[in-house]
Design an enzyme around this catalytic site. Structure first.
Site, short mmCIF file in Angstrom:
data_model
loop_
_atom_site.label_atom_id
_atom_site.label_comp_id
_atom_site.label_asym_id
_atom_site.label_seq_id
_atom_site.Cartn_x
_atom_site.Cartn_y
_atom_site.Cartn_z
N GLY A 41 -11.79 -24.17 21.83
CA GLY A 41 -13.11 -23.57 21.76
C GLY A 41 -13.89 -24.16 20.61
O GLY A 41 -13.37 -24.30 19.49
N GLY A 43 -17.33 -23.19 19.83
CA GLY A 43 -18.52 -22.43 19.49
C GLY A 43 -18.58 -22.25 17.98
O GLY A 43 -18.03 -23.05 17.23
N GLY A 46 -14.87 -21.67 16.58
CA GLY A 46 -14.04 -22.86 16.74
C GLY A 46 -14.62 -24.08 16.07
O GLY A 46 -13.90 -24.86 15.44
N ARG A 338 -26.53 -0.47 19.85
CA ARG A 338 -26.63 -0.88 21.25
C ARG A 338 -26.01 0.11 22.22
O ARG A 338 -26.55 0.35 23.29
CB ARG A 338 -25.95 -2.25 21.41
CG ARG A 338 -26.71 -3.35 20.70
CD ARG A 338 -25.98 -4.67 20.73
NE ARG A 338 -26.81 -5.71 20.14
CZ ARG A 338 -26.41 -6.97 19.99
NH1 ARG A 338 -25.20 -7.33 20.38
NH2 ARG A 338 -27.22 -7.86 19.45
N GLU A 454 -15.03 -14.07 18.59
CA GLU A 454 -15.01 -13.02 19.61
C GLU A 454 -13.66 -12.92 20.31
O GLU A 454 -13.35 -11.90 20.91
CB GLU A 454 -16.12 -13.27 20.64
CG GLU A 454 -16.36 -12.10 21.57
CD GLU A 454 -17.50 -12.33 22.56
OE1 GLU A 454 -17.72 -11.46 23.43
OE2 GLU A 454 -18.17 -13.39 22.48
N ARG A 464 -20.22 -3.36 18.48
CA ARG A 464 -20.68 -4.35 17.50
C ARG A 464 -22.16 -4.15 17.20
O ARG A 464 -22.97 -4.05 18.11
CB ARG A 464 -20.46 -5.78 18.03
CG ARG A 464 -21.03 -6.84 17.09
CD ARG A 464 -20.73 -8.24 17.60
NE ARG A 464 -21.43 -8.58 18.81
CZ ARG A 464 -22.71 -8.94 18.89
NH1 ARG A 464 -23.46 -8.96 17.81
NH2 ARG A 464 -23.24 -9.26 20.05
#
Length: 667
Positions: A41, A43, A46, A338, A454, A464
């Site tokens: 990964g 992102g 990573g 949220r 994540e 979160r």
């Protein structure tokens, strides 16, 4: 059987991380050159981890299934990144960020990890500014901040509505430097399909070259999983269509515990579903709730008139609008967390007040903000007695400067001008707080296997807060893992190169080939997407925004039946030895079909409501989440035993020494 040991350092909370760093084992520069690390990964978590580890001197192999690390889903993050710098002088501090994160997660996250996250947050901003990330600045040239849901200070740094993209480019530039030096070997268009464990330690992976179909063995002294979240188990989500759980699920099946899988986040401001053939959903940044006011009509006749096209939202008088978040939560208003905002929108729509054809949409209205900013700007420009047209023109200029690309994106998708007509929004699956269980060092229950960003569970509890995903990903990659991984690797300085000819590699490759061969030779009649959509509907209806025991039991049964049907009747055209996206999807959906059952089991086991996990049986008279701290203040960590339905639950108790646990209230 594995035992959970969080390895939280002793001592005062504010000193744990600095003391821990001072006492963990190190690897000297000469020895780092002889140690290989695989990062799956690329992102924010990573990419930053790969760049930092290579900068330290380790030899890094980085894998992504996209054609470039710049395509990682982190690029889609819009609103910002939190940091406790108190630039606005509004009372922010490391402790307040720590407390807001714990409270926002409904007291279901690990105290020590969250404090560390708040502590290193300020360093992230300095690091990214040094990389050239173009954060927004105020008139004096200092970095600007805006507020986000669940807090009462402005601590979110941003770059218009493209914060994730700009931060990812910063991490990518750091990676590119190391790739150019030969310290990182980059494997684009490669997908990890198995973890290789040798003598109880993670020693490599089996990957498939997605262009040629070649199955490859890659060895290392440690493996880092930074492959993102599993929201696409719901089929429709704000995640990129390629986002999947496969890397995390493969290490789970090799011994890594999966923690709190039922903790999934529903984001309140997404463009509503438009039809049965839709493949994904689009997020509208939470930053829009800074200036947008959320409402539905008070009168049912107005709702019907809007749906029938006989009335426009602008035609509804102010006194006939229900600004329900401001009404229910006066202290936070439109900036509640949220999960709270999402459930409130669902409640209004379930009551019949939804404003689109499906009845599943509410308004996000910028009319008041445009007028307010317009009057301010007119005053600054010394325009006396401006008319309404001038006020709106000036106000639109301010809104465009703050959110222009988001408004443009909305108009492109919906074909409606949000400057003139309120946006229509509805909650959608966005983020997963659950993930691979890790200790304080970010190591999983498999020695030598780490999880970052994540992909792990560690920082967000049951919900979160906005702008904390980018913070956690970069904290893990830049400022945590580069320290903690050395403590483990210090024992590998004499190990030497790990051979890929070991029987464990041969067995892992054989297992991968058998599964891939099954898919392309199975004489089924239904596409992979057929099963994914059916799974998504089960998950959304029964493991989505609201759950109950009966629905969860039905979901478990239905997912098992669907999984059996999948293995009997899935059809995958093409072969292994070629570019084959249906084959890629088949493996990912197979993993989702197992994960979905575990998520439902986890939700069924947790007889309380907390954060994003809302059990209808456990709510207050006012419809708010009702926690059970006596029986459920723990991390639910699941051990794979060969069948998702027979996974074994391990509990890590959560102890709060430095904050008072109380009912979460935003009123």
């Amino acid at each position: 059987m594995s035992k959970l040991d969080s390895r939280i350092p002793k001592g005062e909370l504010a000193q744990k991380w600095s003391d821990h760093k001072s006492h963990i084992n190190l690897v000297n520069p000469a020895n780092k050159r002889n140690i290989d690390v695989i990062v799956v990964g690329t992102g924010l978590a990573g990419g930053s981890a790969a760049a930092s580890l290579a900068e330290l001197g380790y030899k890094v192999k980085a894998f992504c299934f996209q054609d470039s690390p710049r395509r990682a889903h982190s690029i889609a993050a819009q609103g910002g990144i939190n940091a406790a710098k108190n630039y606005q002088n509004d009372g922010d501090s490391v402790y307040r960020l720590f407390y807001d994160t714990i409270k926002g997660g409904d007291y279901r996250s690990r105290e020590a990890n969250v404090y560390r996250l708040a502590e290193v947050s300020a360093n992230i901003i300095d690091q990214c500014v040094a990389q050239g990330v173009p954060f927004a600045r105020e008139y004096g040239g200092l970095l600007d901040n805006r507020s986000f849901g669940g807090v009462q200070v402005s601590r979110t740094f941003y770059a218009k509505g493209q914060t994730g993209q700009q931060l990812l480019l910063g991490a990518y530039s750091a990676m590119s430097r190391q790739i150019g030096k030969g310290s990182i070997k980059m494997y684009n268009r490669h997908e990890m399909l198995e973890l290789v464990v040798v003598d109880g330690k993670a020693r490599g992976i089996i990957a498939r070259n997605l262009i040629t179909g070649e199955i490859e063995r890659h060895s290392a002294h440690a493996v880092v999983i930074a492959s993102g979240g599993y929201g696409n188990v719901f089929f429709l989500s704000t995640n990129a269509m390629g986002s999947n759980v496969t890397a995390a699920w493969k290490i789970h099946k090799k011994g890594a515990f999966f923690a709190n899988p039922c903790f999934t986040q529903i984001h309140p401001t997404c463009i509503p579903v438009s039809g049965d053939h839709q493949s994904k959903l689009t997020l509208m940044s939470e930053s829009l709730r800074n200036d947008g006011r959320i409402w539905v009509p008070k009168k049912m006749e107005d709702v019907h008139a809007i749906r029938e096209g006989k009335l426009r939202p602008r035609d509804i008088k102010e006194e006939d609008r229900d600004y329900y978040l401001e009404r229910r939560y006066p202290a936070f208003g439109n900036l509640v967390p949220r999960d709270v905002a999402s459930r409130a929108a669902k409640e209004r729509c379930d009551a019949g007040y939804g404003v689109n054809a499906t009845g599943e949409a509410v308004y996000l209205d910028f009319g008041s903000a445009i007028e307010r900013y317009g009057r301010e700007k007119a005053a600054v420009e010394k325009i006396e007695n401006p008319d309404m047209e001038t006020i709106r023109r000036l106000g639109k200029e301010v809104i465009e400067a703050k959110y222009g690309n988001l408004f443009q994106m909305y108009e492109k998708i919906v074909d409606d001008n949000p400057y003139e007509t309120p946006m229509k929004i509805y909650p959608a699956v966005h983020y997963t707080m659950g993930g691979i269980w890790v200790d304080y060092n970010l190591m999983t229950t498999i020695p030598g296997c780490y999880a970052a960003g994540e992909a792990n569970f560690s920082d967000h509890g049951a919900n979160r807060l906005g702008a904390s995903a980018l913070m956690q990903g970069l904290a893990d990659g830049y400022f945590v893992l580069p320290y903690t991984i050395g403590d483990y690797l210090s024992n590998d300085i004499r190990t030497g190169k790990i051979s890929t000819d070991l029987p464990e590699f041969e067995e892992a490759e054989k297992h991968v080939r058998e599964k891939l061969n099954f898919f392309v030779t199975n004489k089924g009649s239904k596409s992979v997407d057929h099963f994914h959509k059916k799974l998504g509907k089960i998950m959304w209806d029964k493991v989505g925004m609201a759950r109950n025991a009966e629905g969860l039991k039905q979901a478990i049964s239905e997912i098992r039946e669907l999984r059996d049907e999948f293995w009997k009747d899935v059809r995958v055209p093409g072969s292994i030895e070629e570019f084959n996206q249906e084959l890629e999807k088949a493996g990912r959906v197979a993993d989702f079909l197992e994960l979905g059952e575990l998520m439902a089991m986890d939700a069924l086991e947790r007889n309380e409501s907390c954060g994003g996990h809302f059990r209808e049986e456990y709510q207050t008279e006012e419809g708010e989440a009702l926690r059970d701290d006596k029986n459920y203040m723990y991390v639910a960590s699941w051990e794979y035993t060969g069948d998702p339905g027979k996974s074994v639950l391990h509990k890590e108790d959560l102890n709060y020494e430095y904050i008072e646990v109380k009912t979460r209230s935003y009123k």
